[in-house]
Scaffold this active site. Structure first.
Site, PDB file in Angstrom:
ATOM      1  N   GLY A   8       0.819  -1.216   0.000  1.00 16.18           N
ATOM      2  CA  GLY A   8       0.000   0.000   0.000  1.00 16.18           C
ATOM      3  C   GLY A   8       0.850   1.262   0.000  1.00 16.18           C
ATOM      4  CB  VAL A  10       1.888   3.826   4.794  1.00 15.34           C
ATOM      5  CG1 VAL A  10       2.899   4.018   5.916  1.00 15.34           C
ATOM      6  CG2 VAL A  10       0.913   5.008   4.745  1.00 15.34           C
ATOM      7  CE1 TYR A 131      -9.416   3.102   8.446  1.00 16.26           C
ATOM      8  CE2 TYR A 131      -9.618   5.446   8.880  1.00 16.26           C
ATOM      9  CZ  TYR A 131      -8.846   4.361   8.532  1.00 16.26           C
ATOM     10  OH  TYR A 131      -7.506   4.536   8.265  1.00 16.26           O
ATOM     11  CG  HIS A 174      -7.419   9.299   1.749  1.00 17.35           C
ATOM     12  ND1 HIS A 174      -6.641   8.178   1.661  1.00 17.35           N
ATOM     13  CD2 HIS A 174      -8.219   9.110   2.825  1.00 17.35           C
ATOM     14  CE1 HIS A 174      -6.950   7.348   2.653  1.00 17.35           C
ATOM     15  NE2 HIS A 174      -7.912   7.891   3.365  1.00 17.35           N
TER      16      HIS A 174
HETATM   17  P1  NAP Z   1      -3.511   1.465   1.359  1.00 18.53           P
HETATM   18  O1  NAP Z   1      -2.616   2.157   0.422  1.00 18.53           O
HETATM   19  O2  NAP Z   1      -4.957   1.318   1.035  1.00 18.53           O
HETATM   20  O3  NAP Z   1      -2.908   0.025   1.619  1.00 18.53           O
HETATM   21  C1  NAP Z   1      -3.605  -0.877   2.409  1.00 18.53           C
HETATM   22  C2  NAP Z   1      -3.007  -2.223   2.232  1.00 18.53           C
HETATM   23  O4  NAP Z   1      -3.770  -3.142   3.027  1.00 18.53           O
HETATM   24  C3  NAP Z   1      -3.001  -2.727   0.809  1.00 18.53           C
HETATM   25  O5  NAP Z   1      -1.687  -3.073   0.466  1.00 18.53           O
HETATM   26  C4  NAP Z   1      -3.903  -3.959   0.852  1.00 18.53           C
HETATM   27  O6  NAP Z   1      -3.387  -5.025   0.104  1.00 18.53           O
HETATM   28  C5  NAP Z   1      -3.849  -4.344   2.314  1.00 18.53           C
HETATM   29  N1  NAP Z   1      -5.062  -5.068   2.693  1.00 18.53           N
HETATM   30  C6  NAP Z   1      -6.339  -4.603   2.686  1.00 18.53           C
HETATM   31  N2  NAP Z   1      -7.202  -5.596   3.019  1.00 18.53           N
HETATM   32  C7  NAP Z   1      -6.421  -6.689   3.243  1.00 18.53           C
HETATM   33  C8  NAP Z   1      -6.711  -8.024   3.612  1.00 18.53           C
HETATM   34  N3  NAP Z   1      -7.983  -8.435   3.815  1.00 18.53           N
HETATM   35  N4  NAP Z   1      -5.687  -8.898   3.750  1.00 18.53           N
HETATM   36  C9  NAP Z   1      -4.414  -8.505   3.536  1.00 18.53           C
HETATM   37  N5  NAP Z   1      -4.068  -7.245   3.197  1.00 18.53           N
HETATM   38  C10 NAP Z   1      -5.069  -6.355   3.042  1.00 18.53           C
HETATM   39  O7  NAP Z   1      -3.453   2.128   2.826  1.00 18.53           O
HETATM   40  P2  NAP Z   1      -2.373   3.127   3.415  1.00 18.53           P
HETATM   41  O8  NAP Z   1      -2.843   4.497   3.101  1.00 18.53           O
HETATM   42  O9  NAP Z   1      -1.009   2.690   3.033  1.00 18.53           O
HETATM   43  O10 NAP Z   1      -2.589   2.922   4.986  1.00 18.53           O
HETATM   44  C11 NAP Z   1      -1.681   2.155   5.754  1.00 18.53           C
HETATM   45  C12 NAP Z   1      -2.095   2.222   7.212  1.00 18.53           C
HETATM   46  O11 NAP Z   1      -2.026   3.566   7.668  1.00 18.53           O
HETATM   47  C13 NAP Z   1      -3.516   1.746   7.475  1.00 18.53           C
HETATM   48  O12 NAP Z   1      -3.530   1.036   8.687  1.00 18.53           O
HETATM   49  C14 NAP Z   1      -4.306   3.029   7.610  1.00 18.53           C
HETATM   50  O13 NAP Z   1      -5.428   2.854   8.444  1.00 18.53           O
HETATM   51  C15 NAP Z   1      -3.267   3.920   8.252  1.00 18.53           C
HETATM   52  N6  NAP Z   1      -3.493   5.349   7.990  1.00 18.53           N
HETATM   53  C16 NAP Z   1      -3.534   5.800   6.704  1.00 18.53           C
HETATM   54  C17 NAP Z   1      -3.758   7.155   6.482  1.00 18.53           C
HETATM   55  C18 NAP Z   1      -3.844   7.723   5.081  1.00 18.53           C
HETATM   56  O14 NAP Z   1      -4.175   8.906   4.959  1.00 18.53           O
HETATM   57  N7  NAP Z   1      -3.558   6.969   4.035  1.00 18.53           N
HETATM   58  C19 NAP Z   1      -3.909   8.019   7.568  1.00 18.53           C
HETATM   59  C20 NAP Z   1      -3.845   7.508   8.860  1.00 18.53           C
HETATM   60  C21 NAP Z   1      -3.625   6.170   9.061  1.00 18.53           C
HETATM   61  P3  NAP Z   1      -3.943  -5.347  -1.392  1.00 18.53           P
HETATM   62  O15 NAP Z   1      -3.745  -4.072  -2.174  1.00 18.53           O
HETATM   63  O16 NAP Z   1      -3.118  -6.466  -1.842  1.00 18.53           O
HETATM   64  O17 NAP Z   1      -5.413  -5.684  -1.250  1.00 18.53           O
END
Ligand code: NAP
Length: 311
Positions: A8, A10, A131, A174
């Site tokens: 993903g 991050v 969420y 987002h």
């Molecule tokens: P992201 O780009 O959507 O990546 C999420 C990842 O989770 C993807 O690689 C996805 O894999 C994996 N995933 C989702 N469902 C899954 C499942 N059932 N089994 C295994 N893997 C699964 O999210 P991100 O923005 O990098 O966020 C990373 C973390 O930071 C999260 O915990 C999020 O809550 C937190 N966060 C993010 C933000 C933000 O603004 N982005 C802000 C605060 C906190 P696949 O693609 O292979 O499905």
């Protein structure tokens, strides 16, 4: 070491930065290889990888629209993945567990800047409450496991993250990638106006993806306490100013219309970032305009934009 969600936004940066300065084997995988909402897949993952450290980044995330349209899915998937992963990590003797939460866990009307001590002083903003609360429950789990089993789980609360590699799909993106795409496409098609959700008055705080990854790695290395820790830049910007900045940086020449029938989301967001600085020496480094420039360049140059418009 295992990094869930390692493909993903991050996770990719966390894995790349870890590989740069750590010789240990680092596992990352997609949800197709191990679906973490399934107990059997979580068990198979631990049996295959046998990690000593787990950084849990996998999540179902999205902007206001995706949260509003999928409250059940966002609640269930985030809760079940985290609960099962932490439980099996404990049973498998994992030495350090890093749970990444979210600013969406804060009360809707939290005092600004948001302080970790006031995390429980109210209900989150309604559109992102399922969420935010699913993730907040994982803080309780981490603290309960530390108290009962001596399990070393820590908990981080990042603000909104953005940067190269972000999700530009309008159904789930987002605010920053959504606005960049809107401005670029409207410019290319010569549209005289763009319409943006809400009133423009809410504020947000943004953290560049490299800063977020750096904070997660520093916390993994240096922080071993039960208290949650904010991870942010402490720079507050209104959505109106954000739109102006993206309009300027993308070179869009039309007018901006505001659709006040659409939700604004949380009224204000700004974190107190003092605990992260004190406990593990983290401060954000990347200037916001510079970060936006890099994100726009990535969107335009990496084929992402062309692929998305051809789809
Ligand atoms: P992201 O780009 O959507 O990546 C999420 C990842 O989770 C993807 O690689 C996805 O894999 C994996 N995933 C989702 N469902 C899954 C499942 N059932 N089994 C295994 N893997 C699964 O999210 P991100 O923005 O990098 O966020 C990373 C973390 O930071 C999260 O915990 C999020 O809550 C937190 N966060 C993010 C933000 C933000 O603004 N982005 C802000 C605060 C906190 P696949 O693609 O292979 O499905």
């Amino acid at each position: 070491m295992t990094v869930t969600g390692g493909h993903g936004l991050v996770g990719r940066r966390v894995v790349a930065m870890l590989r740069d300065h750590s010789p240990a084997e680092i596992f990352s995988f997609s949800s197709k290889q191990y679906d973490l909402t399934r107990q059997a897949d979580v068990a198979r993952m631990f049996a295959d990888q046998r990690p000593d450290i787990v950084i849990h980044l996998a999540a179902r995330v999205g902007g206001i629209g995706a949260n509003r349209d999928n409250p059940g899915r966002f609640f269930y998937e985030n809760a079940i993945m985290g609960i099962e992963l932490m439980e099996q990590a404990r049973r498998n003797g994992v030495e350090k567990y890093v749970q990444v939460g979210t600013v969406c866990a804060y009360p809707k009307f939290a005092r600004v800047p948001f302080s970790e001590a006031e995390l429980w002083d109210g209900y989150p903003e309604e559109t992102n409450a399922p969420y935010g609360i699913a993730k907040k429950a994982l803080l309780v789990q981490a603290q309960a496991y530390r108290a009962q089993y001596g399990f070393n789980a820590i908990y981080l609360l990042p603000t909104n993250i953005y940067g190269p590699g972000d999700n530009f799909d309008p159904s789930s993106s987002h605010v920053i990638p959504a606005l960049i795409r809107k401005c670029v496409e409207a410019g290319e098609q010569g549209e005289p106006t763009i319409t943006v959700w809400g009133t423009g008055t809410p504020t947000r705080e943004f953290l560049y993806v490299d800063d977020a990854a750096n904070a997660i790695i520093l916390a993994t290395e240096r922080y071993d306490k039960p208290g949650p820790v904010n991870v942010g830049s402490s720079e507050e910007i209104s959505i109106k100013d954000l739109v102006d900045r993206i309009v300027t940086l993308t070179g869009y020449r039309g007018r901006v219309l505001w659709d006040a029938t659409k939700p604004d989301g949380q009224p204000r967001r700004k974190l107190n970032a003092e605990r992260a600085r004190r406990e593990f020496g983290f401060t954000a480094q990347v200037d916001f305009t510079q970060g936006l420039r890099r994100t726009i360049e990535w969107y335009l140059s990496d084929g992402v934009h062309l692929a998305s418009t051809a789809a």
